[in-house]
Design an enzyme around this catalytic site. Structure first.
Site, PDB file in Angstrom:
ATOM      1  N   GLU A 209      78.407  39.666 -36.077  1.00 26.33           N
ATOM      2  CA  GLU A 209      78.694  41.105 -36.149  1.00 26.33           C
ATOM      3  C   GLU A 209      77.614  41.830 -36.942  1.00 26.33           C
ATOM      4  O   GLU A 209      77.216  42.947 -36.597  1.00 26.33           O
ATOM      5  CB  GLU A 209      80.066  41.360 -36.801  1.00 26.33           C
ATOM      6  CG  GLU A 209      81.256  40.805 -36.047  1.00 26.33           C
ATOM      7  CD  GLU A 209      81.580  41.536 -34.749  1.00 26.33           C
ATOM      8  OE1 GLU A 209      80.895  42.496 -34.401  1.00 26.33           O
ATOM      9  OE2 GLU A 209      82.533  41.105 -34.067  1.00 26.33           O
ATOM     10  N   ARG A 213      75.322  44.599 -34.975  1.00 27.34           N
ATOM     11  CA  ARG A 213      75.566  46.001 -35.350  1.00 27.34           C
ATOM     12  C   ARG A 213      74.524  46.510 -36.350  1.00 27.34           C
ATOM     13  O   ARG A 213      73.944  47.581 -36.152  1.00 27.34           O
ATOM     14  CB  ARG A 213      76.964  46.153 -35.952  1.00 27.34           C
ATOM     15  CG  ARG A 213      78.056  45.732 -34.994  1.00 27.34           C
ATOM     16  CD  ARG A 213      79.429  46.095 -35.508  1.00 27.34           C
ATOM     17  NE  ARG A 213      80.462  45.307 -34.843  1.00 27.34           N
ATOM     18  CZ  ARG A 213      81.706  45.714 -34.652  1.00 27.34           C
ATOM     19  NH1 ARG A 213      82.103  46.881 -35.067  1.00 27.34           N
ATOM     20  NH2 ARG A 213      82.593  44.927 -34.056  1.00 27.34           N
ATOM     21  N   ASP A 358      81.879  35.921 -23.865  1.00 25.16           N
ATOM     22  CA  ASP A 358      81.260  37.017 -23.109  1.00 25.16           C
ATOM     23  C   ASP A 358      79.740  37.148 -23.204  1.00 25.16           C
ATOM     24  O   ASP A 358      79.007  36.985 -22.232  1.00 25.16           O
ATOM     25  CB  ASP A 358      81.926  38.356 -23.469  1.00 25.16           C
ATOM     26  CG  ASP A 358      82.055  38.592 -24.986  1.00 25.16           C
ATOM     27  OD1 ASP A 358      81.595  37.748 -25.772  1.00 25.16           O
ATOM     28  OD2 ASP A 358      82.611  39.641 -25.377  1.00 25.16           O
ATOM     29  N   GLU A 531      83.227  48.334 -22.842  1.00 27.53           N
ATOM     30  CA  GLU A 531      82.666  47.538 -21.741  1.00 27.53           C
ATOM     31  C   GLU A 531      82.756  48.217 -20.379  1.00 27.53           C
ATOM     32  O   GLU A 531      81.835  48.091 -19.553  1.00 27.53           O
ATOM     33  CB  GLU A 531      83.327  46.150 -21.686  1.00 27.53           C
ATOM     34  CG  GLU A 531      82.957  45.242 -22.857  1.00 27.53           C
ATOM     35  CD  GLU A 531      83.659  45.597 -24.162  1.00 27.53           C
ATOM     36  OE1 GLU A 531      84.706  46.295 -24.106  1.00 27.53           O
ATOM     37  OE2 GLU A 531      83.188  45.206 -25.241  1.00 27.53           O
TER      38      GLU A 531
HETATM   39  C1  DMJ Z   1      81.129  45.078 -29.669  1.00 23.25           C
HETATM   40  O1  DMJ Z   1      80.930  44.750 -30.992  1.00 23.25           O
HETATM   41  C2  DMJ Z   1      80.164  44.377 -28.775  1.00 23.25           C
HETATM   42  O2  DMJ Z   1      80.113  45.012 -27.550  1.00 23.25           O
HETATM   43  C3  DMJ Z   1      80.507  42.929 -28.575  1.00 23.25           C
HETATM   44  O3  DMJ Z   1      79.666  42.288 -27.659  1.00 23.25           O
HETATM   45  C4  DMJ Z   1      81.926  42.809 -28.077  1.00 23.25           C
HETATM   46  N1  DMJ Z   1      82.833  43.508 -28.914  1.00 23.25           N
HETATM   47  C5  DMJ Z   1      82.558  44.860 -29.315  1.00 23.25           C
HETATM   48  C6  DMJ Z   1      83.053  45.935 -28.391  1.00 23.25           C
HETATM   49  O4  DMJ Z   1      84.160  45.676 -27.673  1.00 23.25           O
END
Ligand code: DMJ
Length: 649
Positions: A209, A213, A358, A531
């Site tokens: 994270e 981010r 994912d 998404e």
């Molecule tokens: C975000 O932090 C990113 O897109 C991550 O890949 C998946 N989760 C969240 C948004 O849903």
């Protein structure tokens, strides 16, 4: 919890729209940073007409500017003048009627009049609505929780995740503000980053994270402020202003702390890092295994940093993870969702493209694109994977035959679970991106070769996009649940089965298509996730089909109608998006600002803002440039020969 649609958030279906627009607009600004230094002026101050002059010029193309009078030939000016006289005369004679008409079609009227009736859509006006939603969100955060990592907009409170805060919301939002040309807010954020942001804190943080981010946010701010210096321009020449490399310096400092995560026996990063002590820590659960997606979604960030700094160590460590994962020879390219940093082996056999799985898939194709298609092994891995998805995870629902990507929770030889996390909806856009490399479909066809596989992949992207949109249409608020289940045949239909889902979602509550969808009580929350709008953005850019923009607009209106917090409080996640009024959750996710609103903004923007064949967006929607590896960087591993599995489950 009782909830009434707040007065400051407009109902987009309501004929009172003009009035409500005004209220919505006027509440957002008062104490935002723009009102302090006067450069932005807030929502009302930057109303539609005024704000046109503040719209960015990308590569010297003044999209929103009316043609300049000064540059017009004299004959034309005369003609305009003459025409103006006629109009003024008419206005004089039809005064009252004309006055009314002006009110209905000027600055705020477009939503209820021409645009809503579908006659003349104005995407730049819609885009401006997105800017206003961003301003409302960010200014509420600034008022009530400035400098905090979390924002709880209902209780109007902030909370830190580390002793001194990580700038979670400020840094994640930074590049969206640059793109939206919100100069004074960027200046405020930059001052805070320069004066208050320190990573010298003894605190465990998530490797993944924090990388996607914070490191991603700083790197893209660095990129955008250099690539588009006219957007939210800096005044670094001013005495005392922070230096021009501020974002890069902070990124480097953070990366030096995060990179210790890779120092495991296998090279697979540990889940957490104590950033103050430069010390990595394994996950508390899953026997210390890291999430596969988390371990393999650091590469774009560390590789771009390696390119910027010339420090090859960042590159080596990031790419080593890919080698370790691939050496496990995952069947059909489909990876279990945990991987052990000690051994480098997968942990368990749960396979899904939702949480923890994912972005492994997303970063395969994006790594290939990031280095200008010079590393073909990532394309190979992506192609294998997509075939694996078709063979093992794709099926069709009953009775309407929507295309879904299910899960294999006990491995590929066991049952297919017909469940899609909202997170899986990154796939349609990513598939389309992989097909054209970011070109439009038309251009890619023209350049050729356009294969049957390309055609079939685009078809899969379109079908999945349709299903993801159905996940929104199914819900009472028009906002998708965190998880949706589907009704499928037993045994599941193979990917090759004939299928044709209905093109439209009949709004009748008893409509047949609704039988295919199912949302469990535990999954009705909506976390403002990006998404689906992310995929709509890619699908619009690549196919040019306007329906994707229209769906995005409908989704945006649902967010405005059902997630706005009263009194200019911003927007909140929902605990139940399947009730009207919805149950609110009192949290504004940082990805609402970093991703969801950015993708809406890009969806309604001209296509040459961040051209898709020149950039890659990281998984948190932070744009980085594509680049050549050059003399310093090179691919340091090769795939072991293996048999590609194409057996259908
Ligand atoms: C975000 O932090 C990113 O897109 C991550 O890949 C998946 N989760 C969240 C948004 O849903």
């Amino acid at each position: 919890m009782s909830f009434t649609v707040p007065r400051n958030a407009p109902s987009f279906n309501n004929p009172q729209r003009v009035v409500e627009d005004h209220i919505w607009g006027s509440t957002a600004v008062a104490r935002g940073p723009n009102s302090k230094n006067g450069s932005g002026g807030g929502i009302l101050g930057t109303g539609l007409f005024e704000n046109r002059n503040a719209l960015p010029m990308y590569k010297d193309k003044p999209y929103a500017y009316p043609p300049s009078h000064r540059r017009r030939p004299l004959w034309r000016r005369k003609r305009t003048f003459g025409f103006g006289l006629i109009v003024i005369s008419l206005l004089y004679y039809f005064g009252a009627f004309q006055k009314h008409h002006e009110t209905a079609t000027s600055s705020w009227g477009w939503l209820t009049s021409s645009s809503e009736s579908g006659k003349s859509k104005d995407w730049l006006h819609r885009r401006q609505r997105v800017v206003e939603a961003f301003e409302l969100s960010f200014d509420a955060y600034s008022r009530y929780a400035w400098g905090y990592d979390e924002f709880h907009p209902m209780s109007k409170k902030g909370r830190q995740m580390t002793p001194k805060g990580m700038g979670w919301i400020i840094v994640d939002s930074l590049d969206t503000m640059i793109l939206m040309n919100l100069t004074s807010r960027v200046t405020h954020a930059r001052e805070w980053i320069s004066n208050s942001l320190t990573y010298d804190q003894s605190q465990d943080v998530s490797t993944f994270e924090t990388t996607i981010r914070m490191l991603g946010g700083l790197l893209s701010a660095h990129y955008l402020s250099n690539e588009y210096p006219t957007l939210a321009p800096l005044s670094d020449d001013d005495e005392g202003a922070p230096g021009e490399d501020l974002y890069l310096e902070k990124a480097r400092d953070l990366a030096d702390r995060l990179v210790v995560a890779f120092d495991s026996p296998s090279g697979v990063p540990y889940a957490s890092v104590n950033i103050g002590e430069y010390k990595a820590l394994p996950a508390h659960d899953a026997g210390g295994a890291s999430s596969t997606a988390e371990a393999t979604t650091l590469q774009l960030e560390f590789k771009y940093l390696a390119k910027l700094t010339g420090e090859k160590d960042f590159w080596n460590k990031a790419e080593k993870v890919m080698e370790v994962v691939d050496n496990n020879a995952p069947k059909g390219g489909l990876v279990p969702i945990y991987i052990n940093p000690k051994t480098g082996e997968f942990h368990g056999s749960n396979i899904r493209l939702g949480s923890r799985g994912d972005s492994y898939y997303e970063y395969l194709i994006k790594q290939y694109l990031q280095t200008n298609k010079q590393e073909s092994l990532y394309l190979e891995m992506w192609d294998e994977t997509l075939q694996g998805v078709r063979d093992h995870l794709v099926t069709y629902t009953e009775p309407s035959k929507f295309t879904i990507i299910g899960e294999r929770q006990s491995g590929l030889d066991n049952l297919l679970t017909p469940k899609m996390d909202h997170l899986v909806c990154f796939m349609p856009g990513t598939i389309a991106l992989a097909v054209t490399g970011g070109l439009t479909e038309a251009e890619a066809k023209k350049r050729g070769p356009w294969t049957k596989k390309n055609e079939a992949d685009m078809q899969l992207a379109r079908e999945l996009m349709h299903t993801c949109w159905g996940m929104y249409k199914y819900m009472a608020t028009g906002l998708a649940a965190e998880i949706t289940y589907f009704n499928i045949a037993d045994p599941p239909l193979p990917e090759s089965a004939p299928h044709q889902a209905p093109a439209d979602f009949d709004p009748d509550p008893e409509a047949e298509w609704r039988k295919d969808f199912d949302v469990h009580a535990a999954d009705v929350h909506n976390l403002q996730r990006p998404e689906t709008v992310e995929s709509l953005f890619y699908m619009w850019r690549i196919t040019g089909e306007v329906k994707y923009r229209e769906w995005g607009w409908e989704m945006f209106k649902s967010f405005m109608n059902y997630t706005a917090v009263p009194d200019g409080g911003g927007f909140t996640s929902l605990s139940d998006a399947n009730k009207i009024p919805p149950v609110t959750r009192d949290n504004m996710e940082s990805f609402w600002l970093a991703e969801t609103l950015k993708y809406f903004y890009l969806l309604f923007s001209p296509n040459d803002l961040l051209p898709l064949d020149k950039i890659v967006l990281n998984t948190e929607a932070h744009p980085f440039p594509r680049f050549d590896m050059g003399p310093i960087l090179s691919t340091g591993w090769q795939r072991k020969p293996k048999t590609v599995d194409t057996t259908a489950a």
